[in-house]
Design an enzyme around this catalytic site. Structure first.
Site, PDB file in Angstrom:
ATOM      1  N   MET A  12       0.912  -1.316  -0.040  1.00 27.00           N
ATOM      2  CA  MET A  12      -0.097  -0.090   0.370  1.00 27.00           C
ATOM      3  C   MET A  12       1.223   1.210  -0.271  1.00 27.00           C
ATOM      4  O   MET A  12       2.224   0.714   0.361  1.00 27.00           O
ATOM      5  CB  MET A  12      -0.858  -0.056   1.406  1.00 27.00           C
ATOM      6  CG  MET A  12      -1.766  -1.327   1.655  1.00 27.00           C
ATOM      7  SD  MET A  12      -3.385  -0.374   0.588  1.00 27.00           S
ATOM      8  CE  MET A  12      -4.156  -2.360   0.483  1.00 27.00           C
ATOM      9  N   VAL A  13       0.027   2.216  -0.717  1.00 26.90           N
ATOM     10  CA  VAL A  13       0.903   3.579  -0.396  1.00 26.90           C
ATOM     11  C   VAL A  13       0.070   4.551   0.944  1.00 26.90           C
ATOM     12  O   VAL A  13      -0.936   4.658   0.984  1.00 26.90           O
ATOM     13  CB  VAL A  13       0.902   4.719  -1.533  1.00 26.90           C
ATOM     14  CG1 VAL A  13       1.396   5.850  -1.013  1.00 26.90           C
ATOM     15  CG2 VAL A  13       1.288   3.741  -2.473  1.00 26.90           C
ATOM     16  N   ALA A  43       3.789  -6.076   2.683  1.00 23.37           N
ATOM     17  CA  ALA A  43       5.275  -5.066   2.116  1.00 23.37           C
ATOM     18  C   ALA A  43       5.699  -5.132   3.593  1.00 23.37           C
ATOM     19  O   ALA A  43       6.757  -5.170   4.346  1.00 23.37           O
ATOM     20  CB  ALA A  43       5.208  -3.764   1.510  1.00 23.37           C
ATOM     21  N   THR A 222      -2.406 -11.461  19.379  1.00 23.46           N
ATOM     22  CA  THR A 222      -1.639  -9.941  19.956  1.00 23.46           C
ATOM     23  C   THR A 222      -2.791  -9.027  20.066  1.00 23.46           C
ATOM     24  O   THR A 222      -3.918  -9.330  20.088  1.00 23.46           O
ATOM     25  CB  THR A 222      -1.122  -9.431  18.117  1.00 23.46           C
ATOM     26  OG1 THR A 222      -2.056  -9.159  17.614  1.00 23.46           O
ATOM     27  CG2 THR A 222      -0.066 -10.190  17.782  1.00 23.46           C
ATOM     28  N   ASP A 254       2.788  -5.771  12.284  1.00 25.07           N
ATOM     29  CA  ASP A 254       3.945  -6.508  11.234  1.00 25.07           C
ATOM     30  C   ASP A 254       4.968  -6.075  11.305  1.00 25.07           C
ATOM     31  O   ASP A 254       5.739  -7.434  10.883  1.00 25.07           O
ATOM     32  CB  ASP A 254       2.960  -4.988  10.353  1.00 25.07           C
ATOM     33  CG  ASP A 254       1.922  -5.611   9.414  1.00 25.07           C
ATOM     34  OD1 ASP A 254       1.176  -6.028   9.537  1.00 25.07           O
ATOM     35  OD2 ASP A 254       0.955  -4.144   8.376  1.00 25.07           O
TER      36      ASP A 254
END
Length: 314
Positions: A12-13, A43, A222, A254
């Site tokens: 993603m951006v 990513a 988590t 992440d």
């Protein structure tokens, strides 16, 4: 045995706005800071693992817009194998508008864009390289059929897999993910998948054990500021958090998964790897942003020595 990590997942951006508070309906507010960064759960996890020294390859899709080349170049700067990162004509790249409040908490929207075109055929096209991986990471920002296909493909070849079922998807079928090695949900995702309450430690363990009975070997829940919980058929172990002053919690989950993947592939020790990952995730929230907040191996070693001096170096 191979030591590479594969990521079949999203990019993603990140469009990050730091706010004093969220505006109400019809209200316009001025925000103090805006930044653009590279993100996406797939990513992010790939970058965290690569920064720590892992060999990482990524299977993903980008659009044919102004963001695409920068995304591919960004992955390459971290040493990630991008041979299976492809452009999709006529598609936008994935974007994630993120709003971060003064306490560091975030609210996120995602637009999948080209991530929606990461289809099962992409896994087949990358099969020769994925077969050289010890562990394959997946998330839910890509089509669910691709997740199912990857799990089945890897199980047939004896390759371990990790699924981070985020964003939560009510239509995720337990029968189709029962061969995954590691399932890493947060509390709300665990509740959705199990159909059980997760308000207390006992309820979390019970819900996780329900998923283990479906065939999943290990469930790692988590818990944000409360750390994490490792649950198997006969074990429930709490992973203690590391106390830090949070600046921005975006991407901490992440960071945790990417670090766990790196240390697990290196050591094959689940518990030790989770303890390292908890420290790595704690470091990430002391900085602003997602990938740019992640520590490299040297920075992590320094932080670990200061904040978790009793944690063995692995």
């Amino acid at each position: 045995m191979a030591s590479k990590i594969g990521v079949v997942g999203s990019n993603m951006v990140d469009l990050i706005t730091y706010i004093d508070r969220m505006p109400g309906p019809g209200e316009t507010l001025e925000a103090p800071v805006f930044e653009i960064g590279c993100g996406g759960k797939g990513a992010n996890q790939a970058v965290a693992a690569a920064l720590l020294g892992a060999r990482v390859m990524m299977v993903t899709r980008v659009g044919d817009d102004v963001f695409a080349d920068n995304t591919v170049a960004n992955l390459g700067r971290y040493g990630i194998d991008t041979r299976h990162v492809r452009k999709v004509p006529g598609r936008s790249s994935g974007v994630a508008p993120i709003f971060v409040d003064p306490s560091g908490e975030n609210s996120i929207l995602i637009v999948k864009g080209a991530n929606a075109d990461l289809l099962p055929a992409a896994v087949d096209e990358a099969a020769a390289d994925l077969a050289a991986c010890r562990l394959i990471l997946m998330q839910m920002e890509v089509p669910v059929e691709t997740v199912y296909h990857t799990i089945d493909w890897a199980a047939q070849r004896g390759i371990e897999t990790l699924l981070n079922p985020a964003p939560a998807a009510a239509d995720l079928q337990l029968e189709r993910i029962r061969h995954v090695t590691f399932l890493v949900p947060n509390e709300s995702e665990l509740a959705l998948l199990s159909g059980m309450p997760t308000g207390s430690r006992e309820e979390i363990v019970a819900a996780a054990r329900f998923l283990v009975r479906q065939g999943i070997r290990v469930v790692i829940v988590t818990l944000g500021r409360r750390g994490a919980c490792l649950v198997t058929a006969d074990t429930a172990v709490e992973i203690a958090p590391v106390a830090v002053a949070a600046r921005d919690t975006t991407g901490a989950g992440d960071a945790f998964i990417g670090a766990f993947a790196h240390f697990y592939v290196k050591t094959q020790d689940v518990l030790a790897s989770l303890r390292q990952a908890a420290v790595y995730a704690a470091h990430s929230i002391t900085r602003a942003g997602t990938q740019k907040a992640y520590a490299n191996a040297q920075e992590f070693a320094s932080f670990r020595q200061t904040h978790a001096p009793d944690l063995p170096v692995v």
